[in-house]
Design a protein around this motif. Structure first.
Motif, mmCIF file in Angstrom:
data_model
loop_
_atom_site.group_PDB
_atom_site.id
_atom_site.type_symbol
_atom_site.label_atom_id
_atom_site.label_comp_id
_atom_site.label_asym_id
_atom_site.label_seq_id
_atom_site.Cartn_x
_atom_site.Cartn_y
_atom_site.Cartn_z
ATOM 1 N N LEU A 114 0.841 -1.195 0.000
ATOM 2 C CA LEU A 114 0.000 0.000 0.000
ATOM 3 C C LEU A 114 0.880 1.249 0.000
ATOM 4 O O LEU A 114 2.077 1.190 0.297
ATOM 5 C CB LEU A 114 -0.922 0.002 1.215
ATOM 6 C CG LEU A 114 -1.966 -1.115 1.268
ATOM 7 C CD1 LEU A 114 -2.703 -1.093 2.601
ATOM 8 C CD2 LEU A 114 -2.952 -1.001 0.115
ATOM 9 N N ASP A 172 -2.443 5.951 1.805
ATOM 10 C CA ASP A 172 -3.561 5.067 2.161
ATOM 11 C C ASP A 172 -3.798 5.016 3.664
ATOM 12 O O ASP A 172 -4.871 4.620 4.120
ATOM 13 C CB ASP A 172 -3.313 3.651 1.636
ATOM 14 C CG ASP A 172 -3.304 3.576 0.121
ATOM 15 O OD1 ASP A 172 -4.072 4.335 -0.510
ATOM 16 O OD2 ASP A 172 -2.535 2.757 -0.433
ATOM 17 N N LYS A 223 -6.927 6.821 4.839
ATOM 18 C CA LYS A 223 -8.227 6.446 4.282
ATOM 19 C C LYS A 223 -9.057 5.669 5.299
ATOM 20 O O LYS A 223 -8.528 5.053 6.230
ATOM 21 C CB LYS A 223 -8.036 5.608 3.019
ATOM 22 C CG LYS A 223 -7.439 6.397 1.859
ATOM 23 C CD LYS A 223 -7.260 5.521 0.624
ATOM 24 C CE LYS A 223 -6.688 6.338 -0.536
ATOM 25 N NZ LYS A 223 -6.459 5.497 -1.736
ATOM 26 N N LEU A 245 -11.962 1.909 0.536
ATOM 27 C CA LEU A 245 -11.026 0.914 0.032
ATOM 28 C C LEU A 245 -11.700 -0.090 -0.899
ATOM 29 O O LEU A 245 -12.865 -0.457 -0.700
ATOM 30 C CB LEU A 245 -10.386 0.153 1.199
ATOM 31 C CG LEU A 245 -9.719 0.984 2.289
ATOM 32 C CD1 LEU A 245 -9.187 0.073 3.388
ATOM 33 C CD2 LEU A 245 -8.597 1.844 1.714
ATOM 34 N N MET A 296 -7.679 -3.887 -1.340
ATOM 35 C CA MET A 296 -7.020 -3.043 -0.336
ATOM 36 C C MET A 296 -7.455 -3.423 1.071
ATOM 37 O O MET A 296 -6.646 -3.410 2.007
ATOM 38 C CB MET A 296 -7.312 -1.568 -0.620
ATOM 39 C CG MET A 296 -6.664 -1.043 -1.892
ATOM 40 S SD MET A 296 -7.123 0.670 -2.243
ATOM 41 C CE MET A 296 -6.204 1.542 -0.969
#
Length: 276
Positions: free
Chosen positions: A139, A143, A146, A151, A155
């Motif tokens: 990743l 990320d 987030k 996602l 992910m």
């Protein structure tokens, strides 16, 4: 099919002995025994209702067996004192089927959760460890901020895997690791698991129904049916057995199960791009 452990050989990571599992009034397993060897990937397969998830939950200490025992790292789970059990659990990681991320926590906070629960890591080091795992599972640093709702399925799996590995375990449990992923994402995730297994010298117990995942990762396969273990051995050994579930499960794949075909298949996976 498995030879008796030779004298002086490394002790099994997991020993399940004469296990009987009961849910309500239903017997799920009866007199089931198996071992998981250090450094191997053992895949558990079985039909619906065969008790794959129940066996995993017993191994994790989430369910108490009606009879028999589960020993991990030399400790019998259901006879451990609280401190020993906590120490044993800190040596394994778990990737649940749907990821089991906390929807109200960011990616960073989901991964950091086990470290925060231990309360033994200073904030600066905690941040470094989390970002290291984010990188390790492929990743991007961005990320980390987030939320799970932002996602993709692939992910989510990677974040959940990073959390499972944040304490640098030597044992990893995977519950349907590629479920819900499209074929390309599944191949990339399988490649990631294989890389991490080699890098971290992991022992892996994996529940799966996906034949491609078996081809790519499994060293041995344990087959559950009729409340007990009907087979355990290499893929090449298991597919030769005449049990109806085994024949149905591998229908259409029997010609691919030769050792040279599996090597070719695994080599082809290495050509798959690693993008998330």
């Amino acid at each position: 099919m498995d030879a008796q452990q030779p004298s002086g050989a490394e002790a099994p990571v997991i020993e399940v002995q004469a296990l009987t599992s009961v849910l309500g009034r239903v017997v799920i397993h009866r007199n089931l025994s198996l071992t998981v060897k250090s450094g191997e990937v053992l895949a558990i397969i079985g039909g619906s209702g065969s008790g794959k998830t129940t066996l995993l939950r017993v191994m994790l200490g989430l369910l108490r067996p009606a009879a028999g025992s589960v020993k991990i790292f030399g400790h019998t789970l259901h006879d451990c004192d609280a401190q020993t059990l906590a120490e044993v659990r800190n040596r394994w990681g778990v990737l649940f089927q749907q990821g089991a991320l906390f929807s109200a926590l960011s990616v960073f906070d989901n991964i950091a959760l086990p470290l925060r629960e231990l309360k033994a890591v200073p904030p600066r080091l905690l941040s470094e460890l989390v970002m290291l795992k984010i990188h390790q599972v492929g990743l991007n640093p961005a990320d980390a901020l987030k939320m799970p709702a932002e996602l993709s399925g692939g992910m989510i799996k990677r974040v959940a895997l990073a959390r499972a590995l944040i304490l640098d375990p030597t044992l990893l449990f995977l519950d349907e690791p590629t479920a819900g992923l499209d074929p390309a994402s599944s191949k990339r995730f399988v490649n990631l698991i294989e890389d991490l297994r080699s890098e971290m010298k992991l022992t892996v117990v994996m529940v799966t129904h996906d034949v491609d995942t078996l081809f790519a990762l499994a060293d041995r396969i344990a087959v559950l049916a009729e409340r007990h273990l009907v087979a355990i051995g290499s893929l090449q050994e298991v597919v030769q057995l005449p049990h109806p579930f085994i024949q149905e499960f591998f229908l259409g794949h029997l010609n691919e199960c030769a050792e040279d075909q599996i090597r070719t298949y695994r080599a082809s996976l290495r050509q798959t791009p690693r993008a998330a």
